[in-house]
Write an enzyme that holds these catalytic residues in place. Structure first.
Site, PDB file in Angstrom:
ATOM      1  NE  ARG A   1      -7.212   4.717   2.769  1.00 44.14           N
ATOM      2  CZ  ARG A   1      -8.009   4.022   3.579  1.00 44.14           C
ATOM      3  NH1 ARG A   1      -9.213   4.505   3.887  1.00 44.14           N
ATOM      4  NH2 ARG A   1      -7.602   2.875   4.096  1.00 44.14           N
TER       5      ARG A   1
ATOM      6  CG  ASP B   1      -9.211  -3.646  -4.401  1.00 47.05           C
ATOM      7  OD1 ASP B   1      -8.784  -3.027  -3.409  1.00 47.05           O
ATOM      8  OD2 ASP B   1     -10.017  -4.596  -4.311  1.00 47.05           O
TER       9      ASP B   1
ATOM     10  CE1 TYR C   1     -12.912  -7.957   1.586  1.00 46.45           C
ATOM     11  CE2 TYR C   1     -11.253  -9.583   0.970  1.00 46.45           C
ATOM     12  CZ  TYR C   1     -11.637  -8.475   1.708  1.00 46.45           C
ATOM     13  OH  TYR C   1     -10.753  -7.890   2.586  1.00 46.45           O
TER      14      TYR C   1
ATOM     15  NE  ARG D   1     -11.049   6.870  -3.471  1.00 47.27           N
ATOM     16  CZ  ARG D   1     -12.335   7.105  -3.726  1.00 47.27           C
ATOM     17  NH1 ARG D   1     -12.686   8.086  -4.555  1.00 47.27           N
ATOM     18  NH2 ARG D   1     -13.267   6.356  -3.189  1.00 47.27           N
TER      19      ARG D   1
ATOM     20  NE  ARG E   1      -4.083  -1.816   2.242  1.00 49.46           N
ATOM     21  CZ  ARG E   1      -4.411  -2.311   3.442  1.00 49.46           C
ATOM     22  NH1 ARG E   1      -3.975  -1.739   4.536  1.00 49.46           N
ATOM     23  NH2 ARG E   1      -5.193  -3.353   3.537  1.00 49.46           N
TER      24      ARG E   1
END
Length: 344
Positions: free
Chosen positions: A26, A72, A151, A35, A22
């Protein structure tokens, strides 16, 4: 002779190559600016110009030895036809699939058409790296079938994976069909990434640690072995990194049976144990606690030096034990880079 690729292939470096899971994200103000310019997370993943830009941001800032494709793990079920969205502040939301009968909703024929923007992103990143950062490698990745399956079945992240485990235990043949579809699709996806320019691939099995031994072998180890074998048959020089987070005492089995070139260690793995049980078999990658990077200070310095003491001297890639935390100060990442590079 890129340091990162050389390490994966068994070469030892005085100062190990490094990248961070990552690393594009962010905690960077330049990422947040981009973003905010899009309506949703998947739009960012499927817009080559923007995905290329955010992939390169940490390379420009920190000079890591590898860039990892910005995407992702859930683009695969999305490309297969499952409804996937990302809700701000909540994470991914999927329309759950909880029986073998519902697997007819998947269509592997759509896979590459839907993922073409990702391949275009790879081509752009590789061109940029070749022209401006020729020593920096490009990593492609995918979620491992078991982790993606959680998921697909749960419809979101989960604490107990009750629906997934119930299906796996009550209808093992039906659940195996889901694993087989995801294994096939993931293999095709990673091969396409290689064809478009990535130089190594990582298989993220973030939830492998929630399974008992028998299920770990069936749903984590065997799919990883099958994916790695397919890659090696077609592209024998492309290194494969496996990251079976939470595998614990099954780490040696994973390394020996999957054929991966490098294994990512989660934060819980003692580095001394890894040196004794893994380092003579495979390149190891990891495993600084992201919370220590967030905290910084003397504890960060000590933790980094301990990892370097234990794992340097054999094929090793410095990384975190999981993804970087969004609140992490940039100054702490700069300090980390200086420590690993031997500049302080």
């Amino acid at each position: 002779e890129k340091p990162f690729i050389n390490a994966l292939k068994g070469k030892t470096h005085t100062n190990p190559p490094m990248w961070l899971m990552r690393q594009a994200g962010r905690y960077l103000e330049e990422y947040m600016a981009i973003r905010r310019s899009v309506s949703g997370f998947l739009e960012l993943c499927y817009t080559p110009e923007l995905a290329h830009e955010v992939t390169m941001q940490p390379i420009r800032r920190f000079g890591f030895d590898a860039a990892i494709l910005f995407s992702d793990i859930l683009v695969v079920p999305d490309a297969l036809g499952q409804e996937v969205t990302f809700v701000q502040g909540e994470g991914p939301k999927l329309k759950p699939i909880r029986s073998a009968a519902e697997l007819t909703n998947f269509n592997e024929a759509w896979l590459h058409q839907r993922l073409e923007p990702v391949y275009e992103t790879i081509r752009r990143i590789r061109k940029d790296l070749d022209e401006t950062y020729p020593d920096t490698a490009l990593i492609g990745f995918a979620g491992a079938p078991w982790t993606v399956a959680t998921y697909v079945v749960e419809g979101s992240s989960s604490k107990d994976f009750a629906n997934t485990k119930s299906w796996a235990y009550q209808d093992p043949q039906g659940f195996q069909k889901l694993i087989d579809i995801l294994t096939s699709s993931t293999t095709d996806y990673l091969l396409a990434q290689i064809e478009n320019g990535v130089e190594a691939v990582q298989i993220f099995d973030s939830w492998s640690g929630v399974l008992a031994e028998n299920e770990f072998r069936k749903f984590c180890l065997k799919p990883a072995k099958k994916i790695t074998k397919a890659i090696k048959e077609k592209y024998p020089d492309i290194p494969v990194i496996g990251f079976p987070r939470g595998a614990g005492l099954m780490y040696p089995n994973y390394v020996e049976e999957t054929g991966v070139d490098c294994v990512g260690l989660d934060t819980t793995v003692p580095t001394g144990w890894a040196k004794e049980n893994l380092a003579d078999k495979v390149c190891v990658q990891g495993n600084l606690d992201p919370q220590i990077l967030l905290a910084g200070g003397e504890e960060l310095d000590k933790a980094v030096k301990n990892i370097l003491t234990d794992l340097s001297g054999q094929p090793f890639v410095f990384n975190l034990g999981h993804g970087i935390i969004k609140e992490t100060p940039v100054s702490h990442v700069e300090r980390l880079v200086d420590l690993v590079r031997g500049r302080v």
